[in-house]
Design a protein around this motif. Structure first.
Motif, PDB file in Angstrom:
ATOM      1  N   CYS A  42       0.840  -1.313  -0.070  1.00 27.16           N
ATOM      2  CA  CYS A  42      -0.174   0.053  -0.034  1.00 27.16           C
ATOM      3  C   CYS A  42       0.866   1.129   0.117  1.00 27.16           C
ATOM      4  CB  CYS A  42      -0.890  -0.184   1.325  1.00 27.16           C
ATOM      5  SG  CYS A  42      -2.305  -1.053   1.175  1.00 27.16           S
ATOM      6  N   ALA A  43       1.932   1.291   0.898  1.00 29.13           N
ATOM      7  CA  ALA A  43       2.963   2.419   0.785  1.00 29.13           C
ATOM      8  C   ALA A  43       3.353   2.647  -0.434  1.00 29.13           C
ATOM      9  CB  ALA A  43       4.161   2.178   1.743  1.00 29.13           C
ATOM     10  N   ASP A  44       3.938   1.453  -1.219  1.00 33.39           N
ATOM     11  CA  ASP A  44       4.297   1.579  -2.501  1.00 33.39           C
ATOM     12  C   ASP A  44       3.325   2.267  -3.544  1.00 33.39           C
ATOM     13  OD1 ASP A  44       6.757   1.341  -4.288  1.00 33.39           O
ATOM     14  OD2 ASP A  44       5.209  -0.057  -5.383  1.00 33.39           O
ATOM     15  N   ARG A  45       2.196   1.745  -3.357  1.00 28.28           N
ATOM     16  CA  ARG A  45       1.098   2.447  -4.290  1.00 28.28           C
ATOM     17  C   ARG A  45       0.774   3.989  -3.994  1.00 28.28           C
ATOM     18  NH1 ARG A  45      -1.948  -2.846  -3.483  1.00 28.28           N
ATOM     19  NH2 ARG A  45      -3.595  -1.456  -2.210  1.00 28.28           N
ATOM     20  N   PHE A  46       0.881   4.354  -2.687  1.00 29.53           N
ATOM     21  CA  PHE A  46       0.605   5.673  -2.348  1.00 29.53           C
ATOM     22  C   PHE A  46       1.622   6.525  -3.121  1.00 29.53           C
ATOM     23  CE2 PHE A  46       1.789   9.214  -0.005  1.00 29.53           C
ATOM     24  CZ  PHE A  46       0.557  10.009   0.281  1.00 29.53           C
ATOM     25  N   ALA A  47       2.920   6.023  -3.041  1.00 27.72           N
ATOM     26  CA  ALA A  47       4.106   6.752  -3.395  1.00 27.72           C
ATOM     27  C   ALA A  47       3.897   6.946  -5.067  1.00 27.72           C
ATOM     28  CB  ALA A  47       5.277   5.944  -3.072  1.00 27.72           C
ATOM     29  N   LYS A  48       3.773   5.925  -5.548  1.00 28.32           N
ATOM     30  CA  LYS A  48       3.381   5.839  -7.104  1.00 28.32           C
ATOM     31  C   LYS A  48       2.579   6.856  -7.501  1.00 28.32           C
ATOM     32  CE  LYS A  48       5.543   1.298  -8.084  1.00 28.32           C
ATOM     33  NZ  LYS A  48       5.354  -0.016  -8.514  1.00 28.32           N
ATOM     34  N   LYS A  49       1.382   6.905  -6.739  1.00 29.80           N
ATOM     35  CA  LYS A  49       0.233   7.830  -7.336  1.00 29.80           C
ATOM     36  C   LYS A  49       0.746   9.316  -6.992  1.00 29.80           C
ATOM     37  CE  LYS A  49      -3.960   5.145  -7.210  1.00 29.80           C
ATOM     38  NZ  LYS A  49      -5.490   4.996  -7.067  1.00 29.80           N
ATOM     39  N   ILE A  50       1.440   9.564  -5.973  1.00 32.29           N
ATOM     40  CA  ILE A  50       1.643  10.931  -5.866  1.00 32.29           C
ATOM     41  C   ILE A  50       3.163  11.391  -6.618  1.00 32.29           C
ATOM     42  CG2 ILE A  50       1.020  11.081  -3.778  1.00 32.29           C
ATOM     43  CD1 ILE A  50       3.316  11.634  -2.396  1.00 32.29           C
ATOM     44  N   GLY A  51       3.885  10.235  -7.176  1.00 37.87           N
ATOM     45  CA  GLY A  51       4.976  10.444  -8.215  1.00 37.87           C
ATOM     46  C   GLY A  51       6.165  10.483  -7.150  1.00 37.87           C
ATOM     47  N   GLY A  52       6.186   9.667  -6.076  1.00 35.96           N
ATOM     48  CA  GLY A  52       7.379   9.531  -5.112  1.00 35.96           C
ATOM     49  C   GLY A  52       7.902   8.096  -4.857  1.00 35.96           C
ATOM     50  N   ILE A  53       8.817   7.851  -4.003  1.00 37.56           N
ATOM     51  CA  ILE A  53       9.537   6.832  -3.658  1.00 37.56           C
ATOM     52  C   ILE A  53       9.209   6.259  -2.258  1.00 37.56           C
ATOM     53  CG2 ILE A  53      11.875   5.528  -3.407  1.00 37.56           C
ATOM     54  CD1 ILE A  53      12.783   7.868  -5.294  1.00 37.56           C
ATOM     55  N   SER A  54       8.742   4.999  -2.262  1.00 35.99           N
ATOM     56  CA  SER A  54       8.416   4.521  -0.706  1.00 35.99           C
ATOM     57  C   SER A  54       9.582   3.386  -0.291  1.00 35.99           C
ATOM     58  CB  SER A  54       7.293   3.599  -0.733  1.00 35.99           C
ATOM     59  OG  SER A  54       7.042   3.019   0.362  1.00 35.99           O
ATOM     60  N   VAL A  55      10.174   3.635   0.965  1.00 34.23           N
ATOM     61  CA  VAL A  55      11.202   2.615   1.337  1.00 34.23           C
ATOM     62  C   VAL A  55      10.439   2.459   2.991  1.00 34.23           C
ATOM     63  CG1 VAL A  55      13.462   2.413   2.384  1.00 34.23           C
ATOM     64  CG2 VAL A  55      13.027   3.689   0.449  1.00 34.23           C
ATOM     65  N   VAL A  56      10.165   0.995   3.200  1.00 33.00           N
ATOM     66  CA  VAL A  56       9.863   0.335   4.344  1.00 33.00           C
ATOM     67  C   VAL A  56      10.941  -0.468   4.942  1.00 33.00           C
ATOM     68  CG1 VAL A  56       7.836  -0.465   5.484  1.00 33.00           C
ATOM     69  CG2 VAL A  56       7.442   0.372   3.299  1.00 33.00           C
ATOM     70  N   LEU A  57      11.416  -0.048   6.253  1.00 29.73           N
ATOM     71  CA  LEU A  57      12.273  -0.730   6.647  1.00 29.73           C
ATOM     72  C   LEU A  57      12.118  -1.945   7.684  1.00 29.73           C
ATOM     73  CD1 LEU A  57      14.499   2.240   8.206  1.00 29.73           C
ATOM     74  CD2 LEU A  57      14.766   1.167   5.969  1.00 29.73           C
ATOM     75  N   ASP A  58      12.497  -2.972   8.128  1.00 28.16           N
ATOM     76  CA  ASP A  58      12.278  -4.327   8.683  1.00 28.16           C
ATOM     77  C   ASP A  58      12.197  -4.128   9.930  1.00 28.16           C
ATOM     78  OD1 ASP A  58      14.893  -4.071   9.308  1.00 28.16           O
ATOM     79  OD2 ASP A  58      15.391  -6.000   7.810  1.00 28.16           O
TER      80      ASP A  58
END
Length: 230
Positions: A61-77
Motif C-alpha cells: 500500500c505504501a508503494d502504491r501511495f508513493a507511485k500515485k503522488i510520484g514518489g518513492i517508498s522505503v519500508v524498513l524491517d
C-alpha cells in the motif's frame, strides 16, 4: 533546481497522512519525494489477517501511495512496536538520507501518545546530524539538509505548535486519491483518519485563505532570526 524531500514515519501511514499533501505538491513541482517508514505498522492487524500478511499488504500500500503522488517508498524491517532510538537505527536512517541526498526532512514531533512516534522523532533528529556532518566518516557525501520540520499528527499533539503553513490546494486531490490506498485511511475502526486529515486541511486552509493547507512545527532551539534593523 529540483530538491529531494524526505518524510520519515514510524509506521506506514504516518508520513503519508501527515506529510502527503506537501509531498504531492513538491512532486508536482518536479522535486523528488521519498517516504521512509521505519516500521510497517503490522501489529495493528485487523481481524482475519496474519501479522506477516498485513505487513506485506502495508508495504504494498505504501508503494502504491508513493507511485500515485510520484514518489518513492522505503519500508524498513524493524518490527512494529519495537522501534527504539538506538545508534544502529539512527545510522541506518542517516545512510538513507545521504543516499537520497535529502534537502529537507519531515518527521514526527517529539511528544506523542505513541512510543514508536517518540522514538522515530529522536532517531530522525540524530540521523539528520549524522547525515549532514561533513567530518563524519562515510563513503557517501553529506546530505545537504537545509530544512527539517515536524508534521502535525493527532497522536503527537502535546506541545505541538504550527510554525510553517503551506497552501496545498492544488495537491489535495492527488493526495486524497492516493491516501485511499492505505488500509487505515477508510477501514480503521479506532480513528477516522481520512476524515480527520481532510477536515484539518480545510481548517488550516481557512487560516491562510486557502482551500487546503498543511502545517509543520519546529523545535524551539531552531527558532532563530538574526536581524540587523527592523
Amino acid at each position: 533546481m529540483s530538491k529531494t524531500i524526505v518524510a520519515v514515519g514510524a509506521h506506514t501511514g504516518d508520513a503519508q497522512l501527515t506529510c502527503g499533501m506537501l509531498l504531492a505538491k513538491h512532486a508536482m513541482a518536479g522535486d523528488r519525494v521519498v517516504m521512509i517508514d521505519l516500521t510497517a505498522g503490522e501489529r495493528g492487524t485487523p481481524a482475519g489477517w496474519t501479522v506477516p500478511d498485513f505487513r506485506a499488504y502495508n508495504v504494498e500500500c505504501a508503494d502504491r501511495f508513493a507511485k500515485k503522488i510520484g514518489g518513492i517508498s522505503v519500508v524498513l524491517d524493524t518490527p512494529d512496536g519495537e522501534l527504539y532510538a538506538t545508534r544502529e537505527n539512527e545510522l541506518r536512517l542517516a545512510d538513507l538520507l545521504r543516499e537520497y541526498q535529502a534537502d529537507a526532512v519531515l518527521y514526527h514531533w517529539k511528544n506523542s501518545l505513541h512510543k514508536d512516534h517518540e522514538a522515530a522523532s529522536t532517531i530522525t533528529d540524530h540521523a539528520i546530524f549524522y547525515a549532514s556532518l561533513a567530518t563524519f566518516e562515510h563513503p557517501l557525501p553529506p546530505a545537504p539538509i537545509r530544512k527539517f520540520m515536524c508534521a502535525e499528527n493527532w497522536e503527537d499533539e502535546p506541545g505541538f505548535q504550527p510554525y510553517y503553513w503551506f497552501d496545498v490546494s492544488d495537491a489535495f486531490p492527488v493526495w486524497k486519491e492516493a491516501v485511499k490506498e492505505l488500509w487505515l485511511s477508510e477501514h480503521s475502526t479506532s480513528f477516522p483518519y481520512l476524515r480527520y486529515y481532510e477536515a484539518l486541511s480545510i481548517v488550516r486552509g481557512a487560516r491562510i485563505h486557502a482551500e487546503h493547507a498543511t502545517c509543520f512545527g519546529i523545535s524551539p532551539h531552531a527558532k532563530r532570526q538574526v536581524l540587523d534593523l527592523l
